[in-house]
Design a protein around this motif. Structure first.
Motif, mmCIF file in Angstrom:
data_model
loop_
_atom_site.group_PDB
_atom_site.id
_atom_site.type_symbol
_atom_site.label_atom_id
_atom_site.label_comp_id
_atom_site.label_asym_id
_atom_site.label_seq_id
_atom_site.Cartn_x
_atom_site.Cartn_y
_atom_site.Cartn_z
ATOM 1 N N SER A 196 0.972 38.626 62.509
ATOM 2 C CA SER A 196 0.850 37.830 61.281
ATOM 3 C C SER A 196 2.209 37.817 60.594
ATOM 4 O O SER A 196 3.187 38.360 61.111
ATOM 5 C CB SER A 196 -0.191 38.454 60.338
ATOM 6 O OG SER A 196 0.333 39.602 59.716
ATOM 7 N N ILE A 197 2.240 37.227 59.396
ATOM 8 C CA ILE A 197 3.488 37.252 58.625
ATOM 9 C C ILE A 197 3.689 38.613 57.967
ATOM 10 O O ILE A 197 4.751 38.892 57.423
ATOM 11 C CB ILE A 197 3.534 36.139 57.556
ATOM 12 C CG1 ILE A 197 2.439 36.349 56.495
ATOM 13 C CG2 ILE A 197 3.438 34.764 58.193
ATOM 14 C CD1 ILE A 197 2.632 35.529 55.234
ATOM 15 N N PHE A 198 2.660 39.459 58.011
ATOM 16 C CA PHE A 198 2.713 40.773 57.351
ATOM 17 C C PHE A 198 3.002 41.894 58.349
ATOM 18 O O PHE A 198 2.654 41.794 59.525
ATOM 19 C CB PHE A 198 1.379 41.068 56.648
ATOM 20 C CG PHE A 198 1.009 40.065 55.602
ATOM 21 C CD1 PHE A 198 1.611 40.080 54.348
ATOM 22 C CD2 PHE A 198 0.063 39.077 55.876
ATOM 23 C CE1 PHE A 198 1.270 39.143 53.390
ATOM 24 C CE2 PHE A 198 -0.283 38.142 54.917
ATOM 25 C CZ PHE A 198 0.325 38.169 53.663
ATOM 26 N N GLY A 199 3.598 42.974 57.843
ATOM 27 C CA GLY A 199 3.744 44.185 58.646
ATOM 28 C C GLY A 199 4.680 44.025 59.833
ATOM 29 O O GLY A 199 5.448 43.067 59.938
ATOM 30 N N ASN A 200 4.603 44.992 60.749
ATOM 31 C CA ASN A 200 5.406 44.955 61.967
ATOM 32 C C ASN A 200 4.539 44.478 63.117
ATOM 33 O O ASN A 200 3.434 44.964 63.293
ATOM 34 C CB ASN A 200 5.953 46.351 62.282
ATOM 35 C CG ASN A 200 6.877 46.857 61.188
ATOM 36 O OD1 ASN A 200 7.755 46.136 60.743
ATOM 37 N ND2 ASN A 200 6.673 48.090 60.750
ATOM 38 N N ASN A 201 5.047 43.531 63.886
ATOM 39 C CA ASN A 201 4.281 43.033 65.029
ATOM 40 C C ASN A 201 5.218 42.379 66.037
ATOM 41 O O ASN A 201 6.416 42.202 65.779
ATOM 42 C CB ASN A 201 3.187 42.059 64.558
ATOM 43 C CG ASN A 201 3.733 40.900 63.763
ATOM 44 O OD1 ASN A 201 4.443 40.047 64.294
ATOM 45 N ND2 ASN A 201 3.421 40.860 62.470
ATOM 46 N N PHE A 202 4.668 42.021 67.180
ATOM 47 C CA PHE A 202 5.459 41.502 68.298
ATOM 48 C C PHE A 202 6.208 40.220 67.931
ATOM 49 O O PHE A 202 7.375 40.046 68.290
ATOM 50 C CB PHE A 202 4.524 41.255 69.490
ATOM 51 C CG PHE A 202 5.244 40.882 70.760
ATOM 52 C CD1 PHE A 202 5.830 41.860 71.556
ATOM 53 C CD2 PHE A 202 5.329 39.560 71.173
ATOM 54 C CE1 PHE A 202 6.487 41.523 72.735
ATOM 55 C CE2 PHE A 202 5.984 39.209 72.344
ATOM 56 C CZ PHE A 202 6.564 40.201 73.130
ATOM 57 N N VAL A 203 5.554 39.322 67.223
ATOM 58 C CA VAL A 203 6.181 38.029 66.891
ATOM 59 C C VAL A 203 7.429 38.255 66.038
ATOM 60 O O VAL A 203 8.507 37.720 66.328
ATOM 61 C CB VAL A 203 5.182 37.100 66.177
ATOM 62 C CG1 VAL A 203 5.885 35.854 65.648
ATOM 63 C CG2 VAL A 203 4.050 36.703 67.136
ATOM 64 N N LYS A 204 7.291 39.068 64.994
ATOM 65 C CA LYS A 204 8.432 39.319 64.112
ATOM 66 C C LYS A 204 9.549 40.058 64.850
ATOM 67 O O LYS A 204 10.734 39.774 64.645
ATOM 68 C CB LYS A 204 7.967 40.101 62.883
ATOM 69 C CG LYS A 204 7.104 39.256 61.963
ATOM 70 C CD LYS A 204 6.395 40.081 60.920
ATOM 71 C CE LYS A 204 7.253 40.343 59.713
ATOM 72 N NZ LYS A 204 6.464 40.954 58.608
ATOM 73 N N THR A 205 9.158 40.990 65.727
ATOM 74 C CA THR A 205 10.160 41.737 66.497
ATOM 75 C C THR A 205 10.932 40.821 67.435
ATOM 76 O O THR A 205 12.163 40.906 67.548
ATOM 77 C CB THR A 205 9.489 42.871 67.298
ATOM 78 O OG1 THR A 205 8.848 43.765 66.392
ATOM 79 C CG2 THR A 205 10.498 43.633 68.133
ATOM 80 N N MET A 206 10.230 39.924 68.117
ATOM 81 C CA MET A 206 10.903 39.017 69.064
ATOM 82 C C MET A 206 11.815 38.024 68.354
ATOM 83 O O MET A 206 12.862 37.637 68.892
ATOM 84 C CB MET A 206 9.869 38.278 69.924
ATOM 85 C CG MET A 206 9.172 39.162 70.950
ATOM 86 S SD MET A 206 10.314 40.012 72.084
ATOM 87 C CE MET A 206 10.154 41.699 71.539
ATOM 88 N N ILE A 207 11.446 37.599 67.161
ATOM 89 C CA ILE A 207 12.338 36.715 66.389
ATOM 90 C C ILE A 207 13.606 37.483 66.001
ATOM 91 O O ILE A 207 14.727 36.989 66.170
ATOM 92 C CB ILE A 207 11.623 36.160 65.136
ATOM 93 C CG1 ILE A 207 10.526 35.170 65.542
ATOM 94 C CG2 ILE A 207 12.625 35.477 64.199
ATOM 95 C CD1 ILE A 207 9.661 34.673 64.397
ATOM 96 N N ARG A 208 13.421 38.714 65.514
ATOM 97 C CA ARG A 208 14.585 39.524 65.116
ATOM 98 C C ARG A 208 15.500 39.813 66.307
ATOM 99 O O ARG A 208 16.715 39.606 66.233
ATOM 100 C CB ARG A 208 14.104 40.838 64.489
ATOM 101 C CG ARG A 208 15.239 41.791 64.105
ATOM 102 C CD ARG A 208 14.719 43.037 63.406
ATOM 103 N NE ARG A 208 13.752 43.780 64.199
ATOM 104 C CZ ARG A 208 14.060 44.613 65.193
ATOM 105 N NH1 ARG A 208 15.330 44.789 65.540
ATOM 106 N NH2 ARG A 208 13.120 45.267 65.834
ATOM 107 N N LEU A 209 14.901 40.253 67.424
ATOM 108 C CA LEU A 209 15.715 40.575 68.601
ATOM 109 C C LEU A 209 16.363 39.324 69.191
ATOM 110 O O LEU A 209 17.492 39.365 69.684
ATOM 111 C CB LEU A 209 14.863 41.273 69.661
ATOM 112 C CG LEU A 209 14.350 42.678 69.309
ATOM 113 C CD1 LEU A 209 13.479 43.228 70.432
ATOM 114 C CD2 LEU A 209 15.504 43.622 69.018
ATOM 115 N N GLY A 210 15.647 38.206 69.141
ATOM 116 C CA GLY A 210 16.194 36.946 69.647
ATOM 117 C C GLY A 210 17.430 36.506 68.885
ATOM 118 O O GLY A 210 18.336 35.871 69.447
#
Length: 292
Positions: free
Chosen positions: A157-171
């Motif tokens: 989701s847009i909240f907390g830590n999760n795979f989607v947010k991590t992949m955007i940051r690492l990308g």
């Protein structure tokens, strides 16, 4: 007359998504959002007192220990939250005539299937996290059979830590990324699950509370590698080369299910809900993340 709903684990991904849509239901429901600071669910007396004091009708338990790898070394705390606290909720609910909706996981399966799991398929968790969640399910159904369990998977989701947010940051940070391509499942936008939980509560008020185990994820099937490609595409990330690897090439403490696609026929038929495709729900989430 409004019914009172207690949301535990309200600061997590799912609890936060329910909080976002709560105003849409204020004519029917009054919400009590708690996390550990407001209500310690590892203390049964605290839950019992809270239910009585606030005349709670429903509990939606979003609280969980979800650090899958960390759980292998931190099993005491994992079981305390995922099993013992659920038993506490069940006992308090049973003695106060409160109905429970509890969130569980695809990790209760061993991941050796080749077709989507239905709710009656054999469970065989392979990690401390999965075992603790299954024992939580068992405790809930034994103590408080008038409960709904929703097994979900790959939550973001847009909240907390999760795979989607991590992949955007690492990308954005890296030129290359290696992502596992041999674990198959379906992502779940927590906003969609929150919406479904509210639809179940509305249904329960106008029909009956259909207790039992249900599966929920977004529609479709993917793997972590293809999921990452879709995330980067939606986020407009073009400078990071993503390469597929096998599970063996990415050592992790906890065993993940190789295949954890969930069959959603039961939840759709029982509550008359439609489920968005994972690609569409991902796109909505990424667009919102980019606008924050």
């Amino acid at each position: 007359m409004q019914k009172n709903i207690l949301i535990t684990g309200a600061n997590g991904q799912l609890g936060s998504e329910i909080r976002r849509i709560a105003d849409n239901y204020k004519s029917t429901f009054r919400f009590f959002f708690t996390d550990v600071a407001e209500l310690d669910i590892t203390e049964q007396q605290a839950i019992d007192g809270y239910l009585k004091e606030n005349n709670i009708d429903y509990i939606v338990n979003c609280a969980a220990y979800t650090a899958v790898d960390k759980a292998e070394d931190d099993s005491d705390l994992c079981y305390k939250i995922n099993r013992d606290a659920v038993a506490n909720i069940a006992s308090a609910a049973a003695s106060n005539d409160v109905k429970v909706i509890h969130i569980s996981t695809d990790y209760v399966y061993d991941g050796t299937a080749s077709k989507p799991y239905i709710e009656t398929d054999k469970v065989n968790p392979q990690s401390v996290y999965g075992k603790s969640k299954l024992e939580g399910e068992d405790a809930l159904l034994k103590i408080c059979p008038q409960s709904i369990i929703i097994r979900t998977a790959w939550l973001y989701s847009i909240f907390g830590n999760n795979f989607v947010k991590t992949m955007i940051r690492l990308g954005r940070e890296r030129d290359t990324l290696n992502v596992v391509a041999d674990q198959t499942g379906a992502p779940t936008n927590a906003a969609d699950l929150a919406d479904t939980i509210m639809k179940i509560l509305v249904y329960s008020e106008s029909n009956k509370f259909e207790s039992g185990i249900y599966h929920y994820s977004n529609e479709g099937v993917t793997n972590w590698y293809d999921f990452t490609l879709a995330i980067h595409k939606d986020a407009g990330i073009t400078t990071c080369k993503v390469s597929p690897i096998t599970t063996d090439q990415y050592p992790a403490k906890a065993t993940r299910p190789k295949y954890s696609v969930l069959d959603k026929s039961k939840i759709k038929a029982t509550f008359g809900i439609s489920i968005p495709k994972w690609e569409d729900s991902l796109n909505i989430c990424v667009r919102e993340l980019l606008s924050i």
